[in-house]
Design an enzyme around this catalytic site. Structure first.
Site, PDB file in Angstrom:
ATOM      1  N   SER A 239       8.775  -2.734   8.879  1.00 14.14           N
ATOM      2  CA  SER A 239       8.006  -2.456   7.667  1.00 14.14           C
ATOM      3  C   SER A 239       8.470  -3.417   6.578  1.00 14.14           C
ATOM      4  O   SER A 239       9.512  -4.062   6.699  1.00 14.14           O
ATOM      5  CB  SER A 239       8.248  -0.994   7.247  1.00 14.14           C
ATOM      6  OG  SER A 239       7.533  -0.669   6.075  1.00 14.14           O
ATOM      7  N   CYS A 240       7.688  -3.529   5.497  1.00 19.30           N
ATOM      8  CA  CYS A 240       8.078  -4.374   4.359  1.00 19.30           C
ATOM      9  C   CYS A 240       7.215  -3.988   3.169  1.00 19.30           C
ATOM     10  O   CYS A 240       6.898  -2.822   2.990  1.00 19.30           O
ATOM     11  CB  CYS A 240       7.959  -5.865   4.707  1.00 19.30           C
ATOM     12  SG  CYS A 240       6.282  -6.385   5.126  1.00 19.30           S
ATOM     13  N   GLY A 241       6.798  -4.949   2.356  1.00 18.50           N
ATOM     14  CA  GLY A 241       5.942  -4.646   1.215  1.00 18.50           C
ATOM     15  C   GLY A 241       4.483  -4.486   1.600  1.00 18.50           C
ATOM     16  O   GLY A 241       3.827  -3.524   1.232  1.00 18.50           O
ATOM     17  N   TRP A 268       4.884  -0.690   2.586  1.00 16.68           N
ATOM     18  CA  TRP A 268       5.143   0.006   1.327  1.00 16.68           C
ATOM     19  C   TRP A 268       3.924   0.047   0.412  1.00 16.68           C
ATOM     20  O   TRP A 268       3.787   0.947  -0.421  1.00 16.68           O
ATOM     21  CB  TRP A 268       6.345  -0.604   0.589  1.00 16.68           C
ATOM     22  CG  TRP A 268       6.853   0.342  -0.455  1.00 16.68           C
ATOM     23  CD1 TRP A 268       6.732   0.244  -1.807  1.00 16.68           C
ATOM     24  CD2 TRP A 268       7.529   1.582  -0.219  1.00 16.68           C
ATOM     25  NE1 TRP A 268       7.288   1.331  -2.427  1.00 16.68           N
ATOM     26  CE2 TRP A 268       7.790   2.171  -1.460  1.00 16.68           C
ATOM     27  CE3 TRP A 268       7.941   2.254   0.941  1.00 16.68           C
ATOM     28  CZ2 TRP A 268       8.439   3.399  -1.584  1.00 16.68           C
ATOM     29  CZ3 TRP A 268       8.587   3.467   0.813  1.00 16.68           C
ATOM     30  CH2 TRP A 268       8.821   4.023  -0.443  1.00 16.68           C
TER      31      TRP A 268
END
Length: 282
Positions: A239-241, A268
Site C-alpha cells: 500500500s502507499c498514497g 491511502w
C-alpha cells in the site's frame, strides 16, 4: 546483477537489445504535484529511442473518483494496441526519477496477465548519466493485437484490506515516508486523515533503492523488508498514497522470489477518507 526480462533489466541490457524487433519501451514517468515536473514535456524533449509515452493518469479507470486506479482490461488492451504494444512483445518500462512510477506500470501489466515486462534499473536518470542515446521524435505506431486476462489475485480492494486487518491473515506493508505513516505530516491530498492502516508495517520505498536510483540486490534488498519486521514467509498486501510507490515494494518482493503479494489499489487515497475505517498513528 542478473538481468531478468520479467522484473528488472540494466541499462547495458537495454542498450544491447535496443534494435530488437519485438522490444517495446515505455516511458511511464509520473510525478507528484510538489515535484514540479511535467512528465509529458520531458518525454517530448528527449526519451530513450523508440519509447512510447505511457500516461498513468489516462490509462486508468477514469470513472473512479480515486486517482489512477487500474483500468478495465478492455481499455488497457485498446490503449496498448493503439501504442503498438501487443502479444509477443518484451516490454521495458522506465521513468525519469530512477525507479518510481515505472514499477506501477510493471504491476499493471502483470495484473493484465502480461509477464514479459521489466523495469529499467536506474531509469532514464542512469541512462542519461551514462551518455546513452536519446531522441525527441515519437515513434511511428502500428497497431498490434493485445490480449489481457486480469489476475484478480494481484489486487485488493478496500473490503478485502479491511478483512485482512480484522483476520490478520495478510501483512500490510506501507511504502510511504515514515512521517506520513506515523501521521506526523499532513497528507498531500486534501481531506485525508493522517496515519496508517491498523497493524501495517512501514517500508519506505526509498529504502529499497541505492543512491543512483537502482534497486538494491540480494541481502540488502531482503533487509529493507526484514529490518522493518516484515516476515517474507507470509502473504503481503502493499500500500502507499495512491498505489504508485506500493508497486516498488511489489517489484522488490518479486525479485526476492516472494510470489504471494497483492497491491491495495485505492491505498491511502481511499482508506484515509472514510471515517468508519480505523486509523493508527505513531
Amino acid at each position: 546483477m542478473t538481468d531478468d526480462p520479467k522484473t528488472l533489466v540494466s541499462t547495458e541490457w537495454l542498450a544491447a537489445h535496443l534494435s530488437d524487433p519485438d522490444l517495446r519501451i515505455l516511458d511511464a514517468s509520473w510525478y507528484l504535484p510538489d515535484m514540479n515536473r511535467d512528465a509529458r514535456a520531458e518525454y517530448d524533449a528527449g526519451h530513450i529511442p523508440g519509447a512510447r509515452f505511457f500516461d498513468i493518469d489516462e490509462i486508468s479507470d477514469t470513472q473512479s473518483a480515486l486517482p489512477h486506479m487500474a483500468p478495465p482490461s478492455e481499455k488497457f488492451m485498446s490503449r496498448m494496441r493503439a501504442m503498438g504494444v501487443g502479444d509477443g512483445h518484451q516490454v521495458v518500462v522506465y521513468d525519469g526519477a530512477g525507479i518510481f512510477s515505472a514499477a506501477r506500470v510493471w504491476w499493471l501489466f502483470r495484473l493484465m496477465g502480461k509477464t514479459d515486462i521489466a523495469v529499467l534499473d536506474g531509469g532514464l536518470k542512469k541512462w542519461k548519466a551514462e551518455g546513452r542515446p536519446l531522441e525527441d521524435m515519437a515513434p511511428i505506431l502500428r497497431d498490434r493485437h493485445m490480449t489481457a486476462q486480469r489476475q484478480a489475485n494481484l489486487v485488493k480492494d478496500v473490503t478485502q484490506v479491511a478483512a485482512a486487518v480484522k483476520l490478520r491473515d495478510w501483512q500490510i506493508v506501507d511504502a510511504r515516508g515514515p512521517a506520513r505513516f506515523r501521521g506526523e505530516e499532513p497528507e498531500p491530498r486534501a481531506g485525508l486523515r493522517a496515519g496508517h492502516i491498523p497493524g501495517a508495517l512501514n517500508v519506505h520505498y526509498a529504502t529499497l533503492l541505492n543512491s543512483d536510483g537502482t534497486m538494491k540486490k540480494g541481502e540488502a534488498l531482503r533487509a529493507a523488508f526484514t529490518d522493518q519486521g516484515v516476515d517474507l514467509e507470509r502473504r503481503i498486501i502493499t500500500s502507499c498514497g495512491s498505489g504508485v510507490t506500493a508497486a516498488i515494494l511489489s517489484l522488490g518482493l518479486e525479485i526476492l522470489g516472494h510470489r504471494d503479494h497483492a497491491l491495495y489499489d485505492g491505498s491511502w487515497a481511499e482508506w484515509g477518507q472514510f471515517d468508519q475505517l480505523k486509523v493508527e498513528t505513531g
